[in-house]
Design an enzyme around this catalytic site. Sequence first.
Site, PDB file in Angstrom:
ATOM      1  N   GLU A   1      35.259  33.278  47.605  1.00  0.00           N
ATOM      2  CA  GLU A   1      33.424  33.736  47.246  1.00  0.00           C
ATOM      3  C   GLU A   1      32.747  33.593  48.795  1.00  0.00           C
ATOM      4  O   GLU A   1      32.052  33.657  49.715  1.00  0.00           O
ATOM      5  CB  GLU A   1      32.688  32.012  47.901  1.00  0.00           C
ATOM      6  CG  GLU A   1      33.313  31.034  46.326  1.00  0.00           C
ATOM      7  CD  GLU A   1      32.638  29.260  46.204  1.00  0.00           C
ATOM      8  OE1 GLU A   1      32.868  28.977  46.832  1.00  0.00           O
ATOM      9  OE2 GLU A   1      32.159  28.973  44.927  1.00  0.00           O
TER      10      GLU A   1
ATOM     11  N   GLU B   1      39.842  26.978  40.913  1.00  0.00           N
ATOM     12  CA  GLU B   1      39.551  25.620  41.054  1.00  0.00           C
ATOM     13  C   GLU B   1      39.216  25.231  39.581  1.00  0.00           C
ATOM     14  O   GLU B   1      37.985  26.305  39.011  1.00  0.00           O
ATOM     15  CB  GLU B   1      38.146  25.847  41.441  1.00  0.00           C
ATOM     16  CG  GLU B   1      38.585  26.616  43.214  1.00  0.00           C
ATOM     17  CD  GLU B   1      37.250  26.397  43.785  1.00  0.00           C
ATOM     18  OE1 GLU B   1      36.253  25.435  43.630  1.00  0.00           O
ATOM     19  OE2 GLU B   1      37.165  27.227  45.616  1.00  0.00           O
TER      20      GLU B   1
HETATM   21  C1  GAL Z   1      34.112  26.155  45.221  1.00  0.00           C
HETATM   22  C2  GAL Z   1      34.230  26.574  46.316  1.00  0.00           C
HETATM   23  C3  GAL Z   1      34.999  25.441  47.097  1.00  0.00           C
HETATM   24  C4  GAL Z   1      34.188  23.937  47.109  1.00  0.00           C
HETATM   25  C5  GAL Z   1      33.401  23.642  45.684  1.00  0.00           C
HETATM   26  C6  GAL Z   1      33.391  22.888  45.356  1.00  0.00           C
HETATM   27  O1  GAL Z   1      32.721  27.046  44.966  1.00  0.00           O
HETATM   28  O2  GAL Z   1      35.214  26.934  46.287  1.00  0.00           O
HETATM   29  O3  GAL Z   1      34.722  25.728  48.358  1.00  0.00           O
HETATM   30  O4  GAL Z   1      33.158  24.395  47.717  1.00  0.00           O
HETATM   31  O5  GAL Z   1      33.045  24.656  45.518  1.00  0.00           O
HETATM   32  O6  GAL Z   1      33.350  21.080  45.973  1.00  0.00           O
END
Ligand code: GAL
Length: 953
Positions: free
Chosen positions: A414, A484
């Site tokens: 990010e 993620e």
């Molecule tokens: C994503 C980010 C993580 C964390 C997650 C939410 O956007 O890469 O670091 O913030 O969301 O828990």
Amino acid sequence: MSLRTPADGHVEDVAPGRGTLPPRARYASSDAASLSLNGRWRLRVSATADAEDDAFARPGHDTGDWAEVTVPGHWVLQGHGAPIYTNHLYPFPVDPPHVPTENPTGDHLRHFDLPGDWPDAGDAVLRFDGVESCARVWLNGTELGDFKGSRLPHEFAVGHLLRPAGNVLAVRVHQWSAGSYLEDQDQWWLPGIFRDVTLLHRPPGSVGDFFVHASYDHVTGAGTLRVDSDVPGRVTVPELGVDVATGEPVTVPVAPWTAETPRLYDGVLATAGERVPLRIGFRTVALEDGLIKVNGTPLLFKGVNRHEWHPRHGRALDLDTMREDVLLMKRHNINAVRTSHYPPHPAFLDLCDEYGLWVIDECDLETHGFVEQDWRDNPVDDARWTPALLDRAARMVERDKNHPSVVMWSLGNEAGTGRGLTAMADWIHDRDPARPVHYEGDLDCRDTDVYSRMYPPHAEVERIARGLDGGTRRRRRLPLILCEYAHAMGNGPGGLADYQELFETYDRLQGGFVWEWIDHGIEHPELGYAYGGDFGEELHDGNFVCDGLLFPDRTPSPGLTEYGKVIEPVRIGPGGTDGTVRVTNRYDFADLSHLEFEASHQIDGRPAGTHRLTVPPLGPGESAEVKLPPAPDDEGGEVQWTVRALLAGDLSWAGRGHTVAWGQGTVVRRAPVAAAAGARPAVDGDTVTLGPAVFDARTGAPRTVAGVRVRDLRLDVWRAPTDNDHGAHWQSDVRCGPHWRELGLHRMRHRLDAVETDGEALTVRTRVAPAGREAGLRTVYRWTSDGERLRLTVSVVPEGDWTVPLPRLGVRFGLDAASTDAVSWFGGGGEAYPDTQAASLLGRWEAGVAELQTPYVRPQENGARADVRWVELGGLRIEGEPEFWFSARPWTNEQLDAARHRTDLTPGDTVWVNLDHRQHGIGSQSCGPGPLPRYFLWPEPAEFSFVFSVPGD
Ligand code: GAL
């Protein structure tokens, strides 16, 4: 005249540092001497960067009134100052590269003597494995330099300054620096020297940097080894008969390294002055046919995002904790780790090599806070910062390049887009062409070798899988990974099984990494575990920092059990014909020879015999139908088979008998619950007696059933919203939690319309609805009995304009806590909800009420058991028709809803029992999509029954 000429100019300098040695490969040990400087250090914390001059660094400085701190550690977790949690907002004004004047600064001091046998000849290097966020270093009063890049190693040459005794190492650490702009990861801000400090002897002719190239040709079965080394020497691998000069390739037959079969060969790199043990894994990573392949086989990542976390020590992890993470991952079938969002402690990668995990090694880079200004002035698109970015890339790649487990480099997380990222990718591609480059923010995949996304809904994943998502030509030729997905915050994540089904259906999908491994709760005397805001932070993101599959103390949450089941490497399901199971090997590389299979039957949940099952030695992707042992005589009961795949022998990560996978199927279905009718309700003054129950004649509510006091039995639709029910505020999709509260589902009123008796039933007619709204639920409770058993049939008809699903639909009532502790039931064993149900194993279970609670760090709905046929508690047996969801708590759902921390909840005198006909799904909306539509609990006419009786023996 300027009175302020900062001696701390480096703090706001975008440059990575001064005086450090070039980065090089990290190795765990060698025959050169070393001295750990971990331990107790003197500490003085100042409020600003320039509150104190650098006199403290001179030998002889009086530190009499200084505090002490443990290194590795964070001073804010050792009684000095406080941690701050923000997700993406910088906790200081955004004006790069400037940082606030209030800049907590920890002066660290350590005296040390050299061991008596420390060699005279040679040089020495002082290594810092991790300091947040910026350090300036002196040895014996001489300044060595300064550095930034918190989770990266930094070394100084110090031989010329060392004395046999009385060395003074001084390190000034600033919480904030220009580097902080590059380290805006979603986690606690925790300054300190949080990884090891080591003095390394460098003998004349010692090893410098070296690069182990160990590839595997899956066609020939040969491995090719070449160790490039700055300092020439020889490489030996006795087991392979290898003895070659550095730089010289050698090809030999080998067993390859994979995460499933982590075969390592011990070798030695010997130069004139040093012998360094090598652990060599032969494997080839390639992007081929649009897929990431290792040794010619496409991978399916069953991964997690791992931040480093310990509830007392923050990001200062010891080896045992790292090993525990790896063991827990392996035992839950996890095969991959993204080191979100920085290179981990190097020992963690040694463990990944040894136990077998695919690693995406991510650089220490995130500038997420710039999103608030549409990424204006983003350091990754500002050439002044490029040296710092390249420094970070090099420090990661050089340190970790010799790990077979590392199969991909990630530029960071990010950080928007920009030429700095391109420069990093170019540098990495050039330095290590044998590993693909990952970065999620590069949506067009200009710089990357894999299309990576976070939190896309299932439907979008399927669109991408089918190549219908458009995108650049380059992107269309790349595989998709979800770096993620499935946000494990609080209760959840839901929908894992549905994602996995997609991953296993479409080649282009190469799996994903659940967000995230562990809750970053901080142990706290009053609160249990603290989260954002608990330290008085002016900006914070609350419990968004507790979104892991493990609780802070590393107890697996139900989410991990669910994930372990969903990704199990052997699929066991009903066969094509009765009496068979289909066993499928879902490993990418391993056969099933390390497993043994066991088949058992249960009648009404009672074990009825266990047998060994012979399964052919299936290769990856193969499957077979296997005949089950004959089912036992059902004795009129319901019959299931369960087949388990168990480790056949002890492995490094689990012992013989560990369950790797299981499947369950029904042979004989449950018989309908016997009717309970015939007895007549008898009215006597203000009570009605019906079979074993006594009711209040005025309200129609039961007072006692079989002599057991029953409190406030009534329809219940409320659940203490989960983090996923709440959803993230930036979501545009409907978020149920806020809607439920707005509609008033937590304050339903129960209007009594009629209490009627006839020859065979007591009927109570009500309307359940919140104040201020038209929508309501017409609810009829119909009670009948055969004299001994009491049946309640609840009919619900929604009325009015319902625009949201219900949280739950069922009844709840209270039982005396004093006589309600042991609970037994026949149904699913662990916590489950409609979309978190894969791991719910049918059987007979027992638990105390306390054990039925899942201790989410922020209290919320939890602990439901699925598919329950019957439950016994507090002197009652309750059978459901159809099967139901059951939960019991020593507090009300309203108290659960109001609690902010575990310690806000104390057991009362009543155990509150919920028997639910249905539950709304869980989803992942605390960051990702909500539940799939099929898990929504839309109001619709429903009828369900419970039969109350006295438990048998
Ligand atoms: C994503 C980010 C993580 C964390 C997650 C939410 O956007 O890469 O670091 O913030 O969301 O828990």
